[in-house]
Design an enzyme around this catalytic site. Sequence first.
Site, PDB file in Angstrom:
ATOM      1  CB  ILE A 116     -46.179   2.301   6.367  1.00  0.00           C
ATOM      2  CG1 ILE A 116     -45.967   2.439   8.071  1.00  0.00           C
ATOM      3  CG2 ILE A 116     -46.623   3.441   5.633  1.00  0.00           C
ATOM      4  CD1 ILE A 116     -45.342   3.545   8.318  1.00  0.00           C
TER       5      ILE A 116
ATOM      6  N   GLY B  34     -44.957  -4.803  11.984  1.00  0.00           N
ATOM      7  CA  GLY B  34     -43.856  -4.611  12.824  1.00  0.00           C
ATOM      8  C   GLY B  34     -43.792  -6.073  13.639  1.00  0.00           C
TER       9      GLY B  34
ATOM     10  CE1 TYR C  63     -43.352  -7.337  20.814  1.00  0.00           C
ATOM     11  CE2 TYR C  63     -42.257  -5.459  19.890  1.00  0.00           C
ATOM     12  CZ  TYR C  63     -42.192  -6.511  20.540  1.00  0.00           C
ATOM     13  OH  TYR C  63     -40.907  -6.872  21.197  1.00  0.00           O
TER      14      TYR C  63
ATOM     15  CB  VAL D 170     -50.920  -3.239  11.234  1.00  0.00           C
ATOM     16  CG1 VAL D 170     -51.066  -2.519  10.028  1.00  0.00           C
ATOM     17  CG2 VAL D 170     -51.575  -4.541  11.024  1.00  0.00           C
ATOM     18  CB  VAL D 171     -46.277  -0.017  11.205  1.00  0.00           C
ATOM     19  CG1 VAL D 171     -45.738   1.261  11.694  1.00  0.00           C
ATOM     20  CG2 VAL D 171     -45.598  -0.967  12.236  1.00  0.00           C
TER      21      VAL D 171
ATOM     22  CG  ASP E 252     -35.859  -7.877  18.041  1.00  0.00           C
ATOM     23  OD1 ASP E 252     -35.160  -8.744  17.295  1.00  0.00           O
ATOM     24  OD2 ASP E 252     -37.152  -7.507  17.380  1.00  0.00           O
TER      25      ASP E 252
END
EC number: 2.7.11.22
Length: 297
Positions: free
Chosen positions: A10, A13, A15, A17-18, A128
Amino acid sequence: MEDYIKIEKIGEGTYGVVYKGRHRVTGQIVAMKKIRLESEEEGVPSTAIREISLLKELRHPNIVSLQDVLMQDSRLYLIFEFLSMDLKKYLDSIPPGQFMDSSLVKSYLHQILQGIVFCHSRRVLHRDLKPQNLLIDDKGTIKLADFGLARAFGIPIRVYTHEVVTLWYRSPEVLLGSARYSTPVDIWSIGTIFAELATKKPLFHGDSEIDQLFRIFRALGTPNNEVWPEVESLQDYKNTFPKWKPGSLASHVKNLDENGLDLLSKMLVYDPAKRISGKMALKHPYFDDLDNQIKKM
């Protein structure tokens, strides 16, 4: 990891992959963040795992809850509750010439502040905050995502896809290289997001650290030791900075009433020690006419 099935990717991010995922047994839909760390071969630092474990304790209606922390092949997966929309996508979806309803702006800001006050009271900073990590549902709730990850993993300069991490919401003390900073960094970010809720446009959209600083200085004046004690001794402060005079916030942020502009100006105070706290912001007259229903949430 065998407890979860990946459904689809989806997003990307800060850091890694989400994925959207589903729990095999309960069927619950989750967001699975794969954390890619700089030093892959050493695995995940134990400090990061400790930090992350603490985040499971952060339970609040305006914080995206971290439900699980899993390791697979020395990769760390963080399992979060799933929300399908982020604030950036929502703002982008509002047709040209239209704006977010002013009562929704107020409700979202109030909820964001409630989330931040909860975390700050537990000594957790975000560091952040940006529209991409404010997630919304279809019931008018907004939640802060990725809390505490900056401390656990650091904030990379570039996302692993080489996309530059945005500076638009970053506080002047961080941009000027202050070694010591605290909860006011998040309040500054929320101030810039507040302006964007009202106008749909980022308030200060710099494309480098110096451009970012100069955009802030042009709007609010170049800071000096008079308005912000010690600023001139911060690591990245230069006496050669152009000396802009403070302008008016109202000219940059058209859709806010007098109370809204007053609150915004208190969130965008240069001196972190004089910047309004989340707790005080929630008591500001701007929220006096907020629907009581929302305040009870």
